[in-house]
Design an enzyme around this catalytic site. Structure first.
Site, PDB file in Angstrom:
ATOM      1  CE  LYS A 178      -8.395   0.079  12.034  1.00  0.00           C
ATOM      2  NZ  LYS A 178      -8.092   0.572  10.685  1.00  0.00           N
ATOM      3  CE  LYS A 218      -8.373   6.242  17.376  1.00  0.00           C
ATOM      4  NZ  LYS A 218      -7.493   5.647  16.357  1.00  0.00           N
ATOM      5  CE  LYS A 232     -12.223   8.936   8.957  1.00  0.00           C
ATOM      6  NZ  LYS A 232     -11.426   8.621   7.791  1.00  0.00           N
TER       7      LYS A 232
END
Ligand code: AMP
Ligand code: TRP
Length: 330
Positions: free
Chosen positions: A114, A197, A200
């Site tokens: 992230k 993956k 969202k």
């Protein structure tokens, strides 16, 4: 009476939940509510670790509550609540912050992923401590079992480590939780990029199927989903796209991947994708319709969350008190 073992899990109120959330986590949440005392949290404190618009956060909390119910969670059995309503989560998190080590958190791959773009220096301290809060969530209820997707494995390992360390330092306090990862659907990949993956935060909506997508939108996304070279509908390492689609088919139809492969022997990608689109539409439409109905009455959802929080507090409070007291805070 023999009391039931406990299950805890959570979903972040950020973006829209998608097919990966459903097959990796939510579907299992529903299956477990019969045999366990279940706690399903909407982890809004976790969502704050990256900047959020407060208005959007509020509506996302209700959206997850509606999706929980629409997917089949029954509030007379499952305890559904919002993390920030139970102050004990943040309190236990602080205690566990003092047990966790900087080295451990620095090894968390989700944090590294992230912060790859913006750099760790610019990330919030909350994002760094994210897995400690997650451990606190679980330990606060002495949960035995935690149903999650594959991407949470490392966080769960840390929760186990922290529980054991605390128990060694201060005496037997916490249950060391077990991770539960589904056989099919533990890692659903993006439809437009089967090596990433389904997430969202993916910039391209073609990559994921939201639980609130309209049937025609679902059909379009499946039609456009990437496929592999070759023609056979088989799950092999050289066919990441078809393997992913087979996993989605199997997960939603409660069959195994080999069973679905058998059904499409001798048929092509076109036939398979057409049927898959209908399987997804059939699986998700009832959830979407029910969720939208529930979202029409936000006050009802808020009331449900508040009553869940009350039940959660009753369990969390004595566990927090016990942990704090063992550390000398009494
Ligand atoms: P999140 O929506 O990121 O809070 O994740 C909620 C749950 O869904 C967690 O248990 C995740 O492991 C799971 N999950 C999220 N994305 C996927 C995916 N692409 N495949 C399988 N499980 C997923
Ligand atoms: N980190 C999890 C995710 O993003 C959400 C989560 C927070 C969670 N607390 C938890 C999952 C406790 C299981 C148990 O998916």
């Amino acid at each position: 009476m023999h009391s039931k073992e406990r299950v805890f899990s959570g979903i972040q109120p950020s973006g829209t939940s998608h097919l990966g959330t459903y097959l990796g986590a939510l579907k299992n949440f529903v299956a477990l509510q019969d045999d366990y005392e279940t706690f399903y949290c909407i982890v809004d404190l976790h969502a704050l670790t990256t900047p959020r618009d407060p208005k959007v956060l509020r509506s996302s909390v209700r959206e997850i509550a509606a999706i929980y119910l629409a997917a089949g969670l029954d509030p007379s059995r499952a305890i559904i609540f919002r993390q920030s309503s139970v102050g004990e989560h943040a309190e236990l998190c602080w205690l566990m912050n003092c047990v966790a080590k900087v080295g451990e958190l620095s090894r968390m791959t989700q944090f590294k992923d992230k912060t790859q773009r913006g750099g760790a220096e610019a990330a919030s301290v909350g994002l760094y401590a994210y897995p400690v809060l997650q451990a606190a969530d679980i330990l606060l209820y002495n949960a035995h079992l935690v149903p999650v997707g594959e991407d949470q494995r490392q966080h769960l390992e840390l929760a186990r480590t922290l529980a054991r360390r605390f128990n060694n330092l201060y005496g037997d306090t916490f249950v060391v939780p077990e991770i539960m990862i589904p056989k099919t659907g533990a890692r659903i990949m993006a439809l437009d990029e089967p090596t990433a993956k389904m997430s969202k935060s993916r910039p391209t909506p073609g990559g994921y199927i939201s639980l609130l997508d309209e049937p025609d939108e679902i059909r379009r996304k499946i039609r456009r989903a990437k496929t592999d070279s070759g023609t056979e509908v088989t799950a092999t390492p050289d066919k990441p796209a078809i393997s992913n689609l087979l996993g989605i088919y199997a997960g939603l139809s409660n069959r195994t991947v080999p069973e679905v492969e058998g059904q499409y022997r001798g048929k092509g990608y076109g036939d398979f994708k057409k049927d898959l689109a209908e399987v997804v539409v059939e699986g998700l439409s009832p959830i979407r319709e029910r969720a939208l109905e529930l979202l029409d009455d936000p006050r009802e959802l808020d009331a449900l969350l508040e009553s869940g929080a009350e039940k959660a507090r009753a369990v969390a409070r004595p566990v927090l008190r016990d942990a704090a007291s063992r550390m000398g805070l009494d």
